[in-house]
Design an enzyme around this catalytic site. Structure first.
Site, PDB file in Angstrom:
ATOM      1  N   TYR A 144       0.831  -1.203   0.000  1.00  0.00           N
ATOM      2  CA  TYR A 144       0.000   0.000   0.000  1.00  0.00           C
ATOM      3  C   TYR A 144       0.864   1.251   0.000  1.00  0.00           C
ATOM      4  CZ  TYR A 144      -3.558   3.432   1.010  1.00  0.00           C
ATOM      5  OH  TYR A 144      -4.384   4.524   0.915  1.00  0.00           O
ATOM      6  N   GLN A 208     -10.109   0.226   2.489  1.00  0.00           N
ATOM      7  CA  GLN A 208     -10.668  -0.672   1.488  1.00  0.00           C
ATOM      8  C   GLN A 208      -9.587  -1.388   0.693  1.00  0.00           C
ATOM      9  OE1 GLN A 208     -11.270   2.594   1.867  1.00  0.00           O
ATOM     10  NE2 GLN A 208     -11.537   3.671  -0.072  1.00  0.00           N
ATOM     11  N   THR A 260       2.711   9.686  10.933  1.00  0.00           N
ATOM     12  CA  THR A 260       4.135   9.773  11.226  1.00  0.00           C
ATOM     13  C   THR A 260       4.443  10.460  12.552  1.00  0.00           C
ATOM     14  OG1 THR A 260       6.293  10.328  10.243  1.00  0.00           O
ATOM     15  CG2 THR A 260       4.553  11.992  10.094  1.00  0.00           C
ATOM     16  N   GLN A 282       8.622  16.477   9.722  1.00  0.00           N
ATOM     17  CA  GLN A 282       7.617  15.428   9.896  1.00  0.00           C
ATOM     18  C   GLN A 282       6.234  16.009  10.134  1.00  0.00           C
ATOM     19  OE1 GLN A 282       8.508  12.073   9.244  1.00  0.00           O
ATOM     20  NE2 GLN A 282      10.132  13.411   8.502  1.00  0.00           N
ATOM     21  N   HIS A 285       3.718  16.346   7.188  1.00  0.00           N
ATOM     22  CA  HIS A 285       2.991  15.206   6.626  1.00  0.00           C
ATOM     23  C   HIS A 285       1.495  15.308   6.867  1.00  0.00           C
ATOM     24  CE1 HIS A 285       5.887  12.250   5.106  1.00  0.00           C
ATOM     25  NE2 HIS A 285       6.702  12.610   6.075  1.00  0.00           N
ATOM     26  N   GLU A 351       8.708   6.154  16.066  1.00  0.00           N
ATOM     27  CA  GLU A 351       8.912   5.696  14.692  1.00  0.00           C
ATOM     28  C   GLU A 351      10.292   6.151  14.207  1.00  0.00           C
ATOM     29  OE1 GLU A 351       6.829   6.252  10.301  1.00  0.00           O
ATOM     30  OE2 GLU A 351       6.530   7.759  11.853  1.00  0.00           O
ATOM     31  N   HIS A 352      10.542   7.443  14.314  1.00  0.00           N
ATOM     32  CA  HIS A 352      11.850   8.026  13.974  1.00  0.00           C
ATOM     33  C   HIS A 352      12.433   8.657  15.230  1.00  0.00           C
ATOM     34  CE1 HIS A 352       9.160   8.717  10.377  1.00  0.00           C
ATOM     35  NE2 HIS A 352      10.141   8.044   9.783  1.00  0.00           N
ATOM     36  N   ASP A 385      13.847   9.057   4.727  1.00  0.00           N
ATOM     37  CA  ASP A 385      12.626   9.051   3.922  1.00  0.00           C
ATOM     38  C   ASP A 385      12.907   8.778   2.451  1.00  0.00           C
ATOM     39  OD1 ASP A 385      10.882   9.511   6.005  1.00  0.00           O
ATOM     40  OD2 ASP A 385      10.834  11.681   5.735  1.00  0.00           O
ATOM     41  N   HIS A 444       2.124 -40.326  21.592  1.00  0.00           N
ATOM     42  CA  HIS A 444       3.325 -39.705  21.038  1.00  0.00           C
ATOM     43  C   HIS A 444       4.494 -40.680  21.109  1.00  0.00           C
ATOM     44  CE1 HIS A 444       1.027 -36.029  21.213  1.00  0.00           C
ATOM     45  NE2 HIS A 444       2.053 -35.292  20.820  1.00  0.00           N
TER      46      HIS A 444
END
Length: 456
Positions: A144, A208, A260, A282, A285, A351-352, A385, A444
């Site tokens: 995606y 979706q 982000t 950032q 975004h 994240e960063h 990035d 077993h």
């Protein structure tokens, strides 16, 4: 803990709040509760909406996708598959400078991804007793690439390159349809896909797209089927991240790579202008993007506030940046010193994470929780990035404490292979019988002794 929105001039458009942890000995749970995070019932609201979208796609297939494209993207759509001619045209018309930049990004990402592939191992545990671990790529993946407020050909690179390096044979890519471009994804997205040899591309956005990848869509008069995938990867907004969470188990996912975020651990040696620039990079975004400064220097924090106000006013997406920096998910965290600063970073699990301190490499080596760490003045997040060679699809919202960024192993499975001879099995047969009886699972043990003509 003190939280305040002050320390900025009255006329400032950036309301960068303060979380003051100085003089407090907080537990991990206390730190996690203290660091800035988005507030409200956003996640719960997203789950309700995403559940409805997933259900609609499963029940109505392409008809639901067409209705959702009209509702969310304002386009009429018969079938979401992008024609091959549109991919070729997009690459032919791509700005040469952008193509060169993409090629450089691809080359660096491919070199790093190729080096990540783990080796198969064979372990001989005795004569005739061999256990192996073989890394095998999944058969099909759905990648995606978000749209919306920006265009992300770099995300095409970040998704596709490690999948190719892993040896995945079937790759499908989805990105939101754009009204401006006749209901197709942005042409730069299409050009990047063509450059990487991806021919199966869909104009599907948001939750979706994740649902279509996870469950597949039957073919119809409008066009061929979209076959389900084994793994779904890629960044997106909270709806995309929530959809990935809800289909996890039906398919594999990389991580919950949502809106982000950046955290910067800085001391008095840091340059305020650089800190502010990276926080803003950032924040542009998304209005919900998180920008957090963690520092033991009140003077640095004050200087960064001044720079944020100055730079945010001058940047192209000023309103978006100012909203992100002023939100509850952003702010400065004041700490007593480096130790508390590192603890706060691990609690936040960014994240960063940028390290702008004295002896930054040594400090970076002590961090346990982060999607990616950027060390020193010349390793900004924007490098990652686009052209560092690292991957920018990274876990958000604290999930970096237990998950990793997108990499080659995301698309691989470790299959264990057991190969024993008669003699090797006989050597451990008594142990198997003993353990099977201890667990009250005698069959077993029988499955072993029957091979030697004796009951257990």
């Amino acid at each position: 803990m003190t939280i305040s929105p002050d320390a900025v001039p009255a006329a400032s458009a950036v309301n960068f709040r303060t979380v003051d942890l100085r003089g407090q000995a907080l537990s991990l749970a206390g730190l996690r509760a203290a660091v800035p995070r988005a507030q409200g019932s956003t996640v719960a609201d997203a789950e309700d909406k995403v559940t409805a979208i997933i259900s609609a796609v499963r029940q109505s297939g392409f008809a639901a996708l067409s209705e959702l494209a009209g509702r969310f993207d304002g386009v009429e759509q018969q079938h979401p598959r992008v024609p091959a001619a549109a991919l070729r045209t997009a690459l032919e018309q791509l700005d040469p400078a952008v193509r060169r930049a993409l090629e450089e990004s691809i080359g660096r990402a491919r070199k790093f991804a190729d080096a990540q592939r783990p080796r198969n191992v064979d372990v001989e545990l005795g004569d005739g007793a061999v256990v192996s671990q073989n890394w095998v790529p999944v058969a099909r993946v759905g990648l995606y690439v978000p749209g919306g407020l920006a265009v992300y050909p770099s995300s095409v690179v970040m998704n596709v390159v490690p999948a190719l390096a892993a040896g995945v044979d079937s790759i499908a890519l989805a990105s939101p349809p754009q009204k401006e471009f006749g209901g197709l994804p942005h042409p730069t997205i299409l050009a990047a896909a063509e450059l990487l040899g991806i021919t199966e591309v869909y104009a599907i956005g948001g939750a979706q797209a994740i649902a279509a990848f996870a469950y597949g869509v039957e073919g119809s008069e409008a066009g061929p089927a979209l076959e389900p995938v084994d793994v779904v990867t890629g960044p997106g907004n909270i709806f995309v991240a929530t959809a990935k969470r809800l289909v996890k188990g039906v398919v594999g996912i990389d991580s919950e790579a949502g809106t982000t975020e950046i955290a910067i651990l800085a001391d008095a040696t840091a340059k305020p202008a650089l800190v502010a620039a990276d926080l803003i990079s950032q924040a542009e975004h998304d209005p919900k993007a998180a920008s957090v400064l963690i520092t033991d220097s009140a003077d640095l924090a004050a200087a960064v506030r001044v720079e944020l106000d100055r730079q945010a006013a001058a940047t192209r997406h000023s309103a978006r940046v100012q909203e992100a920096l002023s939100g509850p998910q952003s702010g400065v965290v004041l700490v007593d010193g480096l130790e508390q600063g590192i603890a706060a970073c691990d609690a936040y699990a960014a994240e960063h994470l940028e390290i702008m301190t004295a002896d930054a490499p040594a400090v970076a080596a002590r961090i346990r929780n982060a999607g990616a760490i950027f060390v020193g003045d010349y390793s900004p997040v924007s490098l990652g990035d686009y052209c560092a060679g690292s991957n920018h699809v990274l876990p958000t919202s604290g999930t970096a404490a237990f998950s990793s960024g997108l990499n080659v192993t995301t698309f691989l499975r470790a299959i264990q292979v057991v190969n024993y001879t008669r003699e090797a099995l006989q050597e451990v047969g008594g142990h198997i019988v003993s353990l099977s009886r201890a667990e009250d699972l005698p069959a077993h043990g029988d499955a072993v002794t029957v091979r030697f003509g004796a009951p257990s």
